[in-house]
Design a protein around this motif. Structure first.
Motif, PDB file in Angstrom:
ATOM      1  N   GLY A 230      95.064 -25.531  16.726  1.00  0.00           N
ATOM      2  CA  GLY A 230      95.870 -24.282  17.131  1.00  0.00           C
ATOM      3  C   GLY A 230      97.295 -24.803  17.964  1.00  0.00           C
ATOM      4  O   GLY A 230      97.037 -25.699  18.812  1.00  0.00           O
ATOM      5  N   VAL A 231      98.227 -24.306  17.493  1.00  0.00           N
ATOM      6  CA  VAL A 231      99.658 -24.899  17.912  1.00  0.00           C
ATOM      7  C   VAL A 231      99.977 -23.765  19.194  1.00  0.00           C
ATOM      8  O   VAL A 231      99.640 -22.626  19.290  1.00  0.00           O
ATOM      9  N   VAL A 232     100.446 -24.305  20.342  1.00  0.00           N
ATOM     10  CA  VAL A 232     101.059 -23.668  21.455  1.00  0.00           C
ATOM     11  C   VAL A 232     102.548 -23.485  21.281  1.00  0.00           C
ATOM     12  O   VAL A 232     103.211 -22.284  21.111  1.00  0.00           O
ATOM     13  N   THR A 233     103.250 -24.431  20.834  1.00  0.00           N
ATOM     14  CA  THR A 233     104.684 -24.689  20.579  1.00  0.00           C
ATOM     15  C   THR A 233     105.410 -25.785  20.060  1.00  0.00           C
ATOM     16  O   THR A 233     104.542 -26.821  19.978  1.00  0.00           O
ATOM     17  N   PHE A 234     106.350 -25.276  19.330  1.00  0.00           N
ATOM     18  CA  PHE A 234     107.240 -26.473  18.906  1.00  0.00           C
ATOM     19  C   PHE A 234     108.379 -26.424  19.723  1.00  0.00           C
ATOM     20  O   PHE A 234     108.503 -27.322  20.762  1.00  0.00           O
ATOM     21  N   SER A 235     109.345 -25.312  19.873  1.00  0.00           N
ATOM     22  CA  SER A 235     110.597 -25.473  20.679  1.00  0.00           C
ATOM     23  C   SER A 235     110.579 -24.182  21.639  1.00  0.00           C
ATOM     24  O   SER A 235     110.391 -24.312  22.999  1.00  0.00           O
ATOM     25  N   THR A 236     110.642 -23.117  20.781  1.00  0.00           N
ATOM     26  CA  THR A 236     110.723 -21.905  21.740  1.00  0.00           C
ATOM     27  C   THR A 236     109.433 -21.795  22.394  1.00  0.00           C
ATOM     28  O   THR A 236     108.235 -21.600  22.285  1.00  0.00           O
ATOM     29  N   GLY A 237     109.566 -21.367  23.803  1.00  0.00           N
ATOM     30  CA  GLY A 237     108.436 -21.174  24.923  1.00  0.00           C
ATOM     31  C   GLY A 237     108.278 -22.543  25.680  1.00  0.00           C
ATOM     32  O   GLY A 237     107.466 -22.312  26.617  1.00  0.00           O
ATOM     33  N   HIS A 238     108.639 -23.643  25.180  1.00  0.00           N
ATOM     34  CA  HIS A 238     108.618 -24.850  25.981  1.00  0.00           C
ATOM     35  C   HIS A 238     109.871 -25.076  26.872  1.00  0.00           C
ATOM     36  O   HIS A 238     110.957 -24.750  26.159  1.00  0.00           O
ATOM     37  N   PRO A 239     109.672 -25.610  27.914  1.00  0.00           N
ATOM     38  CA  PRO A 239     110.963 -25.833  29.044  1.00  0.00           C
ATOM     39  C   PRO A 239     111.853 -26.875  27.900  1.00  0.00           C
ATOM     40  O   PRO A 239     111.356 -27.600  27.077  1.00  0.00           O
ATOM     41  N   TRP A 240     113.159 -26.472  27.986  1.00  0.00           N
ATOM     42  CA  TRP A 240     114.213 -27.474  27.253  1.00  0.00           C
ATOM     43  C   TRP A 240     114.062 -28.815  27.679  1.00  0.00           C
ATOM     44  O   TRP A 240     114.192 -29.758  26.917  1.00  0.00           O
ATOM     45  N   GLU A 241     113.960 -29.178  29.058  1.00  0.00           N
ATOM     46  CA  GLU A 241     114.007 -30.310  29.425  1.00  0.00           C
ATOM     47  C   GLU A 241     112.589 -30.968  29.812  1.00  0.00           C
ATOM     48  O   GLU A 241     111.412 -30.160  29.538  1.00  0.00           O
ATOM     49  N   VAL A 242     112.274 -32.096  29.866  1.00  0.00           N
ATOM     50  CA  VAL A 242     111.191 -32.690  29.965  1.00  0.00           C
ATOM     51  C   VAL A 242     110.852 -32.271  31.647  1.00  0.00           C
ATOM     52  O   VAL A 242     111.914 -32.446  32.586  1.00  0.00           O
TER      53      VAL A 242
END
Length: 322
Positions: A230-242
């Motif tokens: 199950g994937v949570v995120t690639f890019s969208t929905g993840h903070p842009w930065e660490v």
């Protein structure tokens, strides 16, 4: 129709909603759906059971390390998608904590009811005074042709004061819907068509937009041989930065994925040495395109390709070389 408590409402429907890789579905009205008042007294029966952790409104394991943060973010997410047809943004705002009221309209569907459930709330960043919780949420609402279902990854930010978590902001509502382009790559098609790979629609839209590395997609197709994930995120929905730094994340560069389960088992429940998830991480470490693995284990010690910390207990962060 009276709206129940969001948590109770999600529990009511948790055993009736399909768990499939293509989540942006429409179920025609007339198969148990009352078209005159768009009520959800009945739900279409052509659905399959949920995986074990999704039998409740908030699919949290007893092993969760930041359960209070996840419970708060989940309750906010459920409130954002729960309203009756006659209710407006101000009604949703009235049910939210005051600090969450500014984003009450983020997922409002005017003129119809909306409801849903939590798929999984994963930590996207963790500091002593703050956190990102990436909540994968399923939203259902009525359209003229039927009941629409969409999965989004929300980035809900929290702050902690005196040991108490509070809502700070909604940094992402999961993105804007995209139609699949005609020229998808073979790597993209392989991932999108594989029923063993659970993808939120937010992640699908990233693939449609060309935001995900073909190298990462090719790895995902091979990973699916391990009983799916199950994937949570690639890019969208993840903070842009660490989180907590100014450094751009590999996620926003299209080079990383976060997964929260392998087969039916949550990562958070498989942290013992020798578990299936542990074996999977060992396999990932052997793949030449993998640049970094965040997990409950550091296979090669401090500063190596495989690392662990308090954040990477509930998911696997997998990044490939550019």
């Amino acid at each position: 129709m009276r709206i129940p408590n969001p948590i109770a409402l999600a529990a009511l429907f948790s055993g009736l909603i399909t768990l499939v890789s293509a989540h942006q579905n429409t179920f025609p009205l007339g198969r148990g759906i009352a078209q005159d008042n768009l009520a959800l007294e009945e739900v279409p029966l052509d659905v399959v059971p949920l995986v074990p952790h999704q039998q409740g409104a908030e699919p949290l394991s007893p092993q969760e390390t930041e359960a209070a943060a996840k419970q708060l973010a989940s309750s906010i997410a459920l409130s954002l998608i729960t309203h009756e047809a006659h209710e407006g943004i101000e009604d949703i705002a009235a049910r939210l904590p005051p600090e969450a009221a500014p984003f009450a309209g983020a997922l409002h569907r005017p003129g119809t009811w909306s409801t849903g459930r939590i798929i999984y709330p994963q930590l996207g960043g963790l500091l002593p005074g703050g956190a990102s919780v990436m909540v994968v949420v399923e939203q259902m609402w009525a359209e003229p042709e039927g009941v629409h279902v969409e999965w989004r990854t929300l980035d809900i930010r929290l702050i902690r004061t005196g040991g108490i978590w509070q809502v700070a902001s909604l940094e992402s509502n999961g993105g804007e819907p995209l139609a699949p382009p005609a020229n998808l790559s073979p790597e993209a098609l392989a991932v999108l068509a594989d029923p063993r790979i659970e993808l939120p629609d937010s992640a699908r839209w990233d693939i449609y937009a060309g935001l995900v590395s073909p190298k990462l997609l090719a790895l995902l197709a091979r990973m699916a041989e391990w009983d799916g994930f199950g994937v949570v995120t690639f890019s969208t929905g993840h903070p842009w930065e660490v989180f907590g730094t100014a450094r751009q994340s590999d996620h926003s560069r299209g080079l990383a994925v976060d997964i929260y389960r392998l087969g039916p088992d949550l990562v958070i429940d498989q942290r013992q040495t020798g578990s299936r998830v542990h074996q999977f991480v060992q396999w990932l470490y052997q793949q030449p395109e993998v640049r970094q693995i965040g997990s409950p284990w550091a296979l090669d010690g401090r500063g190596g390709r495989s690392f662990t910390d308090a954040l990477h207990q509930d998911h696997l962060h997998i990044a490939v070389y550019p």
